[in-house]
Design a protein around this motif. Structure first.
Motif, PDB file in Angstrom:
ATOM      1  N   ALA A 408       0.733  -1.254  -0.187  1.00  0.00           N
ATOM      2  CA  ALA A 408      -0.015   0.172   0.097  1.00  0.00           C
ATOM      3  C   ALA A 408       0.872   1.361  -0.098  1.00  0.00           C
ATOM      4  CB  ALA A 408      -0.931  -0.099   1.200  1.00  0.00           C
ATOM      5  N   LEU A 409       2.085   1.223   0.823  1.00  0.00           N
ATOM      6  CA  LEU A 409       2.770   2.360   0.791  1.00  0.00           C
ATOM      7  C   LEU A 409       3.600   2.776  -0.604  1.00  0.00           C
ATOM      8  CD1 LEU A 409       4.515   1.843   4.515  1.00  0.00           C
ATOM      9  CD2 LEU A 409       2.880   3.717   3.828  1.00  0.00           C
ATOM     10  N   THR A 412       1.292   4.584  -2.902  1.00  0.00           N
ATOM     11  CA  THR A 412       1.014   5.868  -3.178  1.00  0.00           C
ATOM     12  C   THR A 412       2.057   6.660  -3.992  1.00  0.00           C
ATOM     13  OG1 THR A 412       2.747   6.135  -1.231  1.00  0.00           O
ATOM     14  CG2 THR A 412       0.433   5.564  -0.727  1.00  0.00           C
ATOM     15  N   CYS A 428      -3.104   4.507   4.604  1.00  0.00           N
ATOM     16  CA  CYS A 428      -2.792   2.907   4.216  1.00  0.00           C
ATOM     17  C   CYS A 428      -2.883   2.127   5.506  1.00  0.00           C
ATOM     18  CB  CYS A 428      -1.477   3.032   3.889  1.00  0.00           C
ATOM     19  SG  CYS A 428      -1.147   3.754   2.091  1.00  0.00           S
ATOM     20  N   ASP A 431      -6.730   1.705   6.491  1.00  0.00           N
ATOM     21  CA  ASP A 431      -7.442   0.585   5.596  1.00  0.00           C
ATOM     22  C   ASP A 431      -7.235  -0.505   5.696  1.00  0.00           C
ATOM     23  OD1 ASP A 431      -8.730   2.893   4.208  1.00  0.00           O
ATOM     24  OD2 ASP A 431      -7.444   3.061   2.554  1.00  0.00           O
TER      25      ASP A 431
END
Length: 713
Positions: A408-409, A412, A428, A431
């Protein structure tokens, strides 16, 4: 152990230390053989002490070391090597048979069992007795400041768990479905990310989201008579859609227990391990019986003698986790819930280390395990405390983010050098499974006022004393009943063996004597003793509520119960004020003002009779009833100090009930009388029954049960 012998001097060159040469060939094995026979005899006599467990592990350690030494010793002939290995195997066989007779020793034979300092010291003494050179401990790097593991001599394996493992080989967990993620090139590989992730929460504004996107509630199958509230059904729906990690941080009173149990059902995550504070473990078993009645639940008490090894829900409290962590790690759980997860915030503590070890073991062995951390503590306070919780959930390890969080990071496209990284990073993490709802957010879902029963087990000497006193009270009434029945020898034997009219007469006589102070242990002294025994547990729960949900009103009937609760609050650093019957009006108002106006005063300790009327305490929406009232009206008046006009949040009254005692009977009677009042008076809050009615009915129930048990014996 014998004292070590003198070292010989001379020109002979000593053997290398790491070889541990036996000076008088076979001495170590002979000493081990004598030691293991002594252990076998001690276990046969039923003797089990920490010292015996320590010696058992020392012998097991030396048997493994001697095996390795003999195999590596090139100076031995094949025949000599075979002979020594045969003797060592014989000692090993005796160790195994002894452990089977005392299952608490089984974990000490495991290859990965942590060897205690006491066991290493005992092993050195055995070597000295055998006149073997013992090496000095090698210098090791300075360890990181983590908690020392629990001494293995405290580890146990309940016999029913052993039976489960032996009963059906197909119960063994299948780890073949667990897949390792392939390593991928990472744009963020060179960045320190844990600090920025925590900082992203500290920088968050008041309007930033603190809850992951949740699907709309979908129909959930629940037992008849039960209904899931919409906000609860959303979490269950998320689990059904495949979400597997949750930091469920709803405020107390929003039904986190039911959400966790039904989410596990939706995720097919049984058997389920639940780690909880001692005060709520009985309640977890009760809630499992309510929401997932087809899933047997068992509570781990002490050394686990009463554990059901075939249960689907295993509830264990933090305080005894150290002695059970071994078999729990091998049980084959598909999910794990940690209640009051802020208990593990200190990663160096034993409880935190044990929880993280179990979580890691489940994640390594189970494909898509369900992991849920439950806490009412707001996320914006002491965010660094959430490192351990994130690690429990598998989002991070000691140094870096893992798995889904890394991906997720990466998605971005940002780094900590970019201004937009922090809000994106926080999103992140949220979620991944952070769920935070307040009472005010879901007020439409829950009643404006509700009573939640929290059963607790009275352990130790106080619990045994109360149960013995209750048995004495029952025996005294049984003796009265039988005396009265014998005096009516001309009367026909009652149907069913028990005469209800005579039971009521005996109970009424007992109540009259108790009111006049003419009997020994009676219903009033029993309830007072139970209140004292519950005081610490009730105060502990109130302290948890205060830390996670704000101000709490704490009610008790007796002064000594209030005193005991206040001592607990002082020990835990919880600021409180007190409202009692012996206060002047000015002191009373000062206490109320301190609770209402001072944000640091978290609890007000109230006398049920002195503070039950005439006070406005609506600054709190949580009420703890440490002792039961004799009537529903008195209970309602206490709750209404918070549940009154102007209260903006639903009010929850947590009623602390001592399970399997007179306390539980009286709670049921109060509730039934309240129901009768509501039906008879069409909603009026006037009471139908008085205090003596409840006291009499409690004695009738106690005597009836005692007579039935006597007849069945």
């Amino acid at each position: 152990m014998a004292r070590p012998g003198r070292r010989q001097t001379g020109a002979r060159r000593p053997a290398p230390r790491d070889a541990r040469r036996v000076r008088e060939g076979g001495d170590v094995i002979a000493v081990l053989a004598r030691a293991v026979r002594g252990l076998e005899a001690a276990v046969g006599r039923g003797r089990m002490t920490p010292a015996l467990r320590t010696e058992f592990q020392a012998v097991a350690l030396l048997v493994r070391e001697q095996h390795a030494r003999v195999r590596a010793d090139e100076g031995l002939t094949p025949a000599a090597r075979a002979e020594q290995l045969k003797r060592l195997d014989g000692i090993g066989t005796i160790l195994a048979k002894t452990a089977v007779r005392a299952p608490a020793l089984l974990t000490l034979l495991a290859e990965d069992a942590v060897v205690s300092d006491a066991a290493r010291s005992a092993a050195r003494e055995i070597l000295r007795e055998a006149r073997v050179e013992t090496p000095e401990p090698a210098a090791e790097p300075e360890p990181e400041p983590v908690a020392a593991p629990s001494a293995p001599e405290r580890r146990v394996v309940p016999q029913s768990v052993v039976s489960r493992q032996l009963a059906n080989p197909f119960l063994a967990p299948d780890y073949s479905a667990v897949q390792q993620r392939p390593a991928r090139p990472s744009r963020l590989a060179g960045w320190e990310l844990i600090g920025p992730l925590l900082t992203s929460f500290e920088r968050a504004g008041g309007g930033d989201a603190a809850c992951m996107p949740l699907p709309p509630p979908s129909p959930v199958r629940v037992p008849a008579g039960r209904e899931l509230m919409p906000h609860q059904a959303q979490v269950v729906a998320a689990a059904a859609e495949g979400h597997r990690t949750f930091l469920l941080a709803d405020e107390p009173g929003l039904g986190k227990t039911a959400q966790a149990l039904l989410a596990a059902e939706a995720a097919d995550a049984y058997p389920l391990l639940v780690v909880v504070p001692n005060v709520v473990k009985t309640n977890w078993a009760r809630e499992a019986g309510i929401w997932v009645p087809h899933r047997p639940a068992t509570v781990v008490q002490g050394d686990g003698e009463t554990v059901d090894g075939f249960a689907d829900v295993v509830v264990v409290n933090y305080d005894v986790l150290d002695r059970h962590v071994g078999w729990l790690g091998d049980f084959g759980f598909r999910g794990m819930v940690v209640d009051e997860a802020h208990f593990i915030k200190n990663k160096t503590s034993q409880r935190s280390q044990h929880v993280l070890r179990l979580s890691s073991r489940i994640r390594e062995r189970t494909a898509r395990a369900l992991l849920m951390a439950l806490t009412g503590t707001p996320l914006i306070n002491d965010i660094d405390d959430f490192r351990a919780i994130w690690q429990f959930l598998g989002w991070i390890d000691d140094t870096q983010p893992l798995g889904d969080l890394v991906e997720a990071l990466e998605a971005t496209g940002l780094t900590p050098a970019d201004r937009g990284f922090y809000p994106a990073a926080r999103r992140c993490v949220v979620d991944l499974g952070i769920v935070r709802r307040r009472k005010v957010d879901v007020a439409a879902d829950i009643p404006a006022r509700r009573i939640a029963d929290l059963p607790v087990e009275l352990d130790g000497a106080a619990g045994r004393s109360i149960r013995a006193a209750e048995a004495d009270l029952a025996r005294r009434m049984v003796a009265r009943y039988e005396t009265a029945l014998a005096a009516r020898s001309d009367v026909e034997e009652p149907a069913g063996g028990i005469d209800p009219a005579l039971v009521r007469r005996v109970a009424r006589a007992e109540l009259k004597d108790a009111t006049a102070g003419e009997s020994g242990e009676n219903v009033f002294s029993m309830m007072r003793r139970i209140g004292r025994a519950k005081a610490g547990l009730a105060a502990d729960y109130a302290a948890q509520l205060a830390r996670s949900a704000g101000k709490v009103v704490f009610f008790a009937k007796h002064v000594d119960v209030m005193d005991a609760a206040e001592e607990t609050f002082e020990r835990q650093g919880v600021r409180f004020t007190s409202i009692r019957g012996d206060q002047t009006p000015r002191a009373r108002q000062q206490a109320v003002d301190a609770f209402v106006q001072d944000p640091d005063v978290a609890v007000v300790v109230c006398s049920l009779t002195a503070a039950g009327v005439g006070l406005n305490l609506q600054v709190a929406s949580n009420v703890v009833l440490a002792e039961l009232s004799w009537t529903d009206a008195e209970q309602t008046q206490a709750i209404d100090r918070s549940h009154r006009i102007g209260q903006t949040e639903p009010v929850t009254a947590w009623r602390i009930i001592a399970a399997q005692t007179l306390d539980a009977r009286i709670a049921e009677l109060i509730d039934s009388k309240a129901g009768l009042a509501a039906r008879a008076l069409d909603g009026s809050d006037q009471e139908v029954s008085s205090s003596p009615d409840v006291q009499l009915e409690a004695l009738v129930a106690l005597l009836t049960d005692a007579l039935a048990a006597r007849a069945a014996a």
